[in-house]
Design a protein around this motif. Structure first.
Motif, PDB file in Angstrom:
ATOM      1  N   SER A 238       9.610  -1.570  -6.566  1.00 49.67           N
ATOM      2  CA  SER A 238      11.060  -1.502  -6.747  1.00 49.67           C
ATOM      3  C   SER A 238      11.334  -1.337  -8.244  1.00 49.67           C
ATOM      4  O   SER A 238      10.827  -2.082  -9.070  1.00 49.67           O
ATOM      5  CB  SER A 238      11.669  -2.799  -6.199  1.00 49.67           C
ATOM      6  OG  SER A 238      13.004  -2.920  -6.566  1.00 49.67           O
TER       7      SER A 238
ATOM      8  N   GLU B 232      10.094   8.058  -1.136  1.00 52.39           N
ATOM      9  CA  GLU B 232      10.191   6.968  -0.159  1.00 52.39           C
ATOM     10  C   GLU B 232       9.270   7.199   1.032  1.00 52.39           C
ATOM     11  O   GLU B 232       8.627   6.273   1.518  1.00 52.39           O
ATOM     12  CB  GLU B 232      11.645   6.928   0.314  1.00 52.39           C
ATOM     13  CG  GLU B 232      12.121   5.528   0.619  1.00 52.39           C
ATOM     14  CD  GLU B 232      13.581   5.532   1.029  1.00 52.39           C
ATOM     15  OE1 GLU B 232      14.411   5.966   0.212  1.00 52.39           O
ATOM     16  OE2 GLU B 232      13.856   5.116   2.166  1.00 52.39           O
TER      17      GLU B 232
ATOM     18  N   ARG C 137      13.058  -7.795  -6.933  1.00 55.56           N
ATOM     19  CA  ARG C 137      13.163  -6.474  -6.316  1.00 55.56           C
ATOM     20  C   ARG C 137      14.630  -6.201  -6.014  1.00 55.56           C
ATOM     21  O   ARG C 137      15.409  -7.127  -5.790  1.00 55.56           O
ATOM     22  CB  ARG C 137      12.331  -6.413  -5.015  1.00 55.56           C
ATOM     23  CG  ARG C 137      10.823  -6.370  -5.275  1.00 55.56           C
ATOM     24  CD  ARG C 137      10.014  -6.546  -4.012  1.00 55.56           C
ATOM     25  NE  ARG C 137      10.089  -7.916  -3.533  1.00 55.56           N
ATOM     26  CZ  ARG C 137       9.301  -8.899  -3.959  1.00 55.56           C
ATOM     27  NH1 ARG C 137       8.364  -8.658  -4.862  1.00 55.56           N
ATOM     28  NH2 ARG C 137       9.441 -10.124  -3.502  1.00 55.56           N
ATOM     29  N   GLU C 138      14.969  -4.918  -5.938  1.00 59.02           N
ATOM     30  CA  GLU C 138      16.375  -4.539  -5.774  1.00 59.02           C
ATOM     31  C   GLU C 138      16.999  -5.137  -4.507  1.00 59.02           C
ATOM     32  O   GLU C 138      18.150  -5.570  -4.520  1.00 59.02           O
ATOM     33  CB  GLU C 138      16.472  -3.002  -5.748  1.00 59.02           C
ATOM     34  CG  GLU C 138      17.864  -2.436  -5.665  1.00 59.02           C
ATOM     35  CD  GLU C 138      18.781  -2.865  -6.818  1.00 59.02           C
ATOM     36  OE1 GLU C 138      18.266  -3.114  -7.924  1.00 59.02           O
ATOM     37  OE2 GLU C 138      20.003  -2.973  -6.570  1.00 59.02           O
ATOM     38  N   ASN C 139      16.230  -5.214  -3.420  1.00 60.70           N
ATOM     39  CA  ASN C 139      16.831  -5.704  -2.175  1.00 60.70           C
ATOM     40  C   ASN C 139      17.260  -7.167  -2.267  1.00 60.70           C
ATOM     41  O   ASN C 139      18.158  -7.607  -1.572  1.00 60.70           O
ATOM     42  CB  ASN C 139      15.941  -5.445  -0.948  1.00 60.70           C
ATOM     43  CG  ASN C 139      14.549  -5.995  -1.130  1.00 60.70           C
ATOM     44  OD1 ASN C 139      14.278  -6.696  -2.103  1.00 60.70           O
ATOM     45  ND2 ASN C 139      13.666  -5.685  -0.207  1.00 60.70           N
TER      46      ASN C 139
END
Ligand code: SAH
Ligand code: SF4
Ligand code: F3S
Length: 482
Positions: free
Chosen positions: A381, A397, A94-96
């Motif tokens: 994501s 979002e 995931r991006e985070n």
């Protein structure tokens, strides 16, 4: 770990061997000499810190990196910024996960400026993405070593290259069909261990980057797996976690194909091994044979992690999961019939492109019907390069957040009810550690993966004991040894 190679006796004046793992033994020996030399110059040991992001596969890979570093002569330093060699084993699911790595690299750069011996290495799934490596090359010049998931076995060799060259060393392979056995590894726990049974993934779920960064599915030879577990057991391990992105398709790529259920039957026979866990199971490949083995086994833990991802058939199809909600619920019924007290856990994604409120209600419906012991819930994501990234109707979002909160609430309410049912029963528990908050207590894990805290001391760590469960505190119990 006992590793029966005398690295000081390897002749590093000769040319390096071509064969693996002998080639890596040679480079471990060479790195050992370099490290000793620096240690003599500065009058202290060189230290390392391996930081792991992501899943159990990465955790296991980090144990391999640690094993190699310890053979080279580095000493572990828990505080990253004090270590002479810092390795980030990264995740990009995931991006985070990516953002966290970039954030921490800035901090490390400051530490590096103060320590002339400090080296920084990056490896793992994020490094398999060309845009990441480009960014590192351009804006993160202070990094010493970059390698990927397919050539992690070459760690010692790459480290020597860096020690001899003074420049940033980058080595990324696109894919591999290689599995290198018999390299050192250092376990985090003395009594339990992860064991890779396969690498890579062929499923290409449309949201998922793992097949692109971990490559095609490759199963380890059953004899190598059994041999590794036998060695682990001889070294004090009582519980193994068999690791693969889709363990249910184990063995398909072997010269002599073998099913996952057959492999489990063989592992069950290993004397001294008490508990077997595995992850992850893909519902589309979960066979009746496996359910039968789980029902009969004395060692397989009463826990199945069975990611559902979504409840709506329309979304499941767009995700390329290749099962329906009905098929999944049927599987759950079959498993519960064969193993009545099994604990079920899952992964769920909210906000996949095109997910409507009706689709989301289907997910809630599965949660209510299955009544999971717990669930990992993720906000979708977008991963560049996956089919879902270019699908229309990416969800806002605000909408996703609202659905995520409702899902989490449902999952929590149910798991508190489900987890409480063992109050007043006696359960066999593997003691894992001294309790974090109260040193008069130890923490152990039940077969179904729930934790229980009870009075005890460190002599119990690694032992299987019976514990009476007195009170349930939501996700864990308080109890007493009987
Ligand atoms: N091989 C395992 C999962 C590996 S990734 C399996 O198939 O079950 C772990 C979890 O991360 C997945 O189960 C999924 O729920 C989540 N995940 C993967 N890609 C994601 C993405 N792009 N966005 C949000 N969650 C994702
Ligand atoms: Fe990703 Fe699907 Fe493979 Fe799991 S099975 S790693 S979710 S592609
Ligand atoms: Fe992450 Fe790689 Fe695992 S992307 S979840 S560390 S396989």
């Amino acid at each position: 770990m006992n590793f029966n190679i005398d690295f000081d006796n390897i002749d590093i004046t000769e040319a390096e061997p071509v064969q693996e793992p002998e080639r890596q033994y040679y480079f471990i020996a060479k790195a050992r000499k370099y490290v000793k030399k620096i240690e003599e110059e500065i009058g202290r040991s060189l230290t390392f810190c391996v930081t792991t992001f992501g899943c159990q596969m990465n955790a296991r890979d980090s144990e391999k990196l640690t094993g190699i570093l310890e053979q080279i002569g580095y000493v572990e330093e828990p505080e990253e910024e004090k270590a002479d060699l810092v390795i980030y084993n990264t995740c990009t699911v995931r991006e985070n996960a990516n953002q966290r790595v970039y954030g921490r690299l800035g901090q490390l750069n400051r530490a590096k400026k103060k320590n002339p011996h400090m080296m920084i290495g990056l490896c793992g799934c994020m490094m398999q993405e060309p845009e990441v490596v480009e960014k590192l090359k351009k804006s993160y010049r202070f990094i010493d070593l970059v390698f990927g998931t397919h050539n992690i076995f070459k760690f010692a060799e790459l480290l020597v290259t860096r020690m001899e060259s003074e420049r940033m060393v980058i080595d990324i392979w696109k894919d591999t069909d290689k599995i290198v056995e018999d390299l050192p590894s250092e376990r985090k726990y003395s009594f339990k261990s992860g064991v890779n049974i396969m690498f890579g993934c062929n499923n290409f779920c449309s949201y998922c980057i793992v097949p692109y960064v971990r490559g095609r599915e490759r199963s380890r030879n059953p004899r190598d797996i059994i041999r590794e577990i036998e060695h682990l057991v001889a070294d004090g391990v009582v519980e193994v976690m068999l690791l693969g992105q889709n363990v249910n398709s184990y063995g398909k790529s072997l010269d002599e194909p073998m099913s996952f259920a057959q492999l489990l039957r063989e592992i069950e026979k290993i004397e001294g091994l008490e508990r077997i866990r595995f992850m992850t199971s893909h519902p589309k490949d979960l066979s009746d044979e496996l359910i039968e083995v789980m029902g009969e086994s004395k060692k397989i833990c009463k826990h199945l992690h069975l990611p559902v991802q979504a409840g709506s058939n329309r979304i499941l199809e767009k995700m390329n999961r290749r099962y329906t909600k009905e098929h999944y619920l049927e599987l759950v019924d079959k498993i519960r019939k064969a193993v009545p007290d099994i604990s079920l856990t899952t992964d769920i994604i909210v906000g996949f492109p095109g997910e409507t409120e009706e689709d989301f209600q289907e997910t809630l419906d599965v949660v209510r019907k299955v009544r999971y012991d717990s669930a990992f819930t993720f906000i979708y994501s977008k991963r560049t390069g996956t089919p879902a990234a270019v699908m229309e109707q990416q969800i806002s979002e605000e909408v996703v957040k609202d659905r995520f909160d409702r899902l989490l609430k449902e999952v929590h309410t149910i798991s508190e009810e489900v987890c409480g049912v063992y109050t007043d029963t006696i359960q066999n528990v593997l003691v894992e550690s001294i309790n974090d908050h109260d040193a008069s207590l130890v923490t152990g894990r039940m077969s179904n993966n729930l934790l229980v805290h009870f009075p005890g001391d460190k002599t119990l760590i690694g032992k299987l004991v019976d514990v009476k469960l007195h009170t349930c505190k939501g996700f864990y119990y308080l109890g007493e040894m009987v």
